[in-house]
Design an enzyme around this catalytic site. Sequence first.
Site, short mmCIF file in Angstrom:
data_model
loop_
_atom_site.label_atom_id
_atom_site.label_comp_id
_atom_site.label_asym_id
_atom_site.label_seq_id
_atom_site.Cartn_x
_atom_site.Cartn_y
_atom_site.Cartn_z
N ASN A 168 0.83 -1.21 0.00
CA ASN A 168 0.00 0.00 0.00
C ASN A 168 0.86 1.26 0.00
OD1 ASN A 168 -2.34 -1.50 0.08
ND2 ASN A 168 -2.77 -1.11 2.24
N ARG A 198 -11.46 -4.17 -13.84
CA ARG A 198 -10.32 -5.01 -13.47
C ARG A 198 -10.78 -6.46 -13.55
NH1 ARG A 198 -6.64 -1.52 -10.95
NH2 ARG A 198 -7.57 0.18 -9.75
N ARG A 230 -5.96 1.86 -13.08
CA ARG A 230 -4.58 2.02 -12.62
C ARG A 230 -3.96 0.69 -12.17
NH1 ARG A 230 -4.67 6.16 -8.40
NH2 ARG A 230 -4.46 7.70 -10.05
N HIS A 256 -16.06 3.03 -14.46
CA HIS A 256 -15.84 2.28 -13.23
C HIS A 256 -17.06 1.46 -12.83
CE1 HIS A 256 -15.11 2.04 -8.72
NE2 HIS A 256 -13.97 1.59 -9.21
N TYR A 259 -12.39 -9.75 -1.42
CA TYR A 259 -13.09 -8.48 -1.25
C TYR A 259 -14.55 -8.74 -0.92
CZ TYR A 259 -9.23 -6.18 -3.83
OH TYR A 259 -8.00 -5.72 -4.25
N ARG A 286 -14.21 2.51 4.90
CA ARG A 286 -13.02 1.68 5.11
C ARG A 286 -11.73 2.49 5.12
NH1 ARG A 286 -11.72 -1.12 0.08
NH2 ARG A 286 -10.20 0.53 -0.21
N HIS A 308 -15.25 -3.67 0.45
CA HIS A 308 -15.27 -3.00 -0.85
C HIS A 308 -16.68 -2.62 -1.30
CE1 HIS A 308 -14.52 -2.78 -5.33
NE2 HIS A 308 -13.50 -2.08 -4.87
#
Length: 720
Positions: free
Chosen positions: A57, A407, A437, A467, A500, A596, A624
């Site tokens: 991270n 993704r 990304r 997205h 997730y 979160r 998530h």
Amino acid sequence: MPKSKKAAHQINLNDPQYYLNRELSWLEFNKRVLHEACDSRTPLLERLKFLAIWSSNLDEFFMVRVAALKQQVEAKVSLLASDCRTPEQQLDEISSMLRPLVAKEHEQFEKVLRPQLAEHGINILDYIDLTQKQRNYLDKYYEEQIFPVVTPLAVDPSHPFPYISNLSLNLAVVVKNPETQEELFARVKVPTVLPRFLALPPDLGIQDNGKPAVWTGVPLEQAIAHNLESLFPGMNIQEYHTFRITRDGDLALKEDDADDLLLAIEQELRKRRVGGDALRLEIHSQTPESIRKRLLEDLELEENDVYEVDGILGLKDMMYFMSLPVPELKDQPWQAVVHPRLQRIKEPNLNPDAREIEEGKDFFTVIREKDLFVHHPYQSFSSSVVNFIAHAAHDRNVLAIKMTLYRTSFESPIVNALIAAAENGKQVSVLVELKARFDEENNIYWAKRLESVGVHVVYGLVGLKTHCKIVMVVRREQDRISRYVHIGTGNYNHKTARLYTDLGLFSCNEELGADVTDVFNFLTGYSRQKSYRKLLVAPVTMRDRFLSLIQREIENVHNGLTGRIVAKMNSLVDPEIICHLYEASRAGVQIDLIVRGICCLRPGLKDISENIRVISIVGRFLEHSRIFYFHNNGQEEIYIGSADWMRRNLDRRVEVITPILDADIAKDLQEILGIMLADNRQAWELQPDGSYIQRRPGEEVPEASSQKILMSMALNSNAN
């Protein structure tokens, strides 16, 4: 009593003092991740995993967020954060906040986790601690497997300082010419094509008690460091020091100038592999000043960019040890359950000429009966989302499949199903977001693969990231065309779906189907749709709709009714949304937020946010999902979807939030929110100053971990 509207305007709710800094809030989130690595209640290897996640991270934080701040400083941009900190101030505070945390990270590994791992037969040794037999083995291994790969790079007037790639681990080596007594400098890169940790054979890993160890070995860089003579024959090795650098890793893509978006992103990816400007230098604290100064000069860094480490660099590589066969040191394995309504789904008929004689219903019958709600990873992603697309690919009545991919995994069963659908003559259209990304390369691969079999591939909209998580299946049924949709909160990635927490809704509601059709037309054509029947769509209607939902709760309180908002998301940053939440709090609306990561709202401020509570849940699974609940005077409305309350989600991305129209599903979601709000094991309460305090069960209060409760509920529903 609720405050009057006149009183509500006596305070400027846009005042910077009421907003937390985004970057420092993110560091607070990563601090909570680091806490999991330090928490003795967490299984040992899971603690090592959290240490690796913290480190990974932090790499991304430097590559993206610190890089952006440094660019602002270099460009002399006086852009202020919502809390009015300048870029320079933010960089200084990031540095001050991070240094003790980095020290804690390495102290935790070296003094706590490493010894405890050794007690359980996992021996991460230093080269100097090896026996002669172990050294002999590694020296031979080095000669045969490592030496041919390693390349020493001299640095002198005829050899300029080499370009050091992003996140690379290196040795700064000083050698002396015995004839001239001249000291020379060289750099040796630790190859990433080799394992970071070198395991010794079992017979060389016997412990003091005579039992074979689970794993014994050393870091690769130490094996190289103790064999430097082979790289510099005839020279005397004076000293060596390990260092690691982080570079700007964000794509600098000017979409308006890119005639071919796919080609433009491929070119930018080649630049990222080596990285942009250097941002951070990690070195051992014992590194002499001469080496430190040289590296800073050659990398064009300042003293504030140096992070000293005592121990092994690059702890994100500790994820390697999660593959060891020691289940007692890990969380209990979790196998997602099949949703009860999907347990009798028959497999898709792969032979279109065969008669369908399997027992059970097909997927579309289940959805026609009633909307279907799935909660991952508690309920299986493969048996729901993957099977939905696989059934559509092989169903003779399906005419078309449309889908967004933000993704996905490299070996994606979903993409394989889309390919099968195209080969079966279905009309398949896929929007592949190339600007996701750090997943750009993977998405480029799948885009080309899909195009090669005739899938209509769209690469997204200029200036907007796509997205949203949506699928639409168009099916001929008797004398009509039906549309089946999946609207989710998470990526179509079967691997991350195990890690997730995400939500998905399957529906054949005509208005939802019509809205999803309009979204796809917006994504693939020239649609300028300005309104939607049910969906909240960014950047078109979502911001205004959320603001109106908050305002409705305010008006209900002003009218003497109850006002209540509960929202769960990854990040809360948008100043306009926060300002409206403050107004709601001042009016008397009770607000609970489950955020979160980043939260720029300050709860518990007198006369500002006394009615707002914020918690963050950090546990085994990465939270998530996004859920938004509004009381609406007892006519509750609840929504799920892909968007956080951030400017980028509301203004610069294509996002989809769907209302939950089925009363039973709405109750399920309210129950999930209630379980999370009652968490006293993994939940952290945000304080007005931006710090977090972890909840702990009292002596007479049983532990309530929301993720464990939801796992248990999934198992019980499956049993029933």
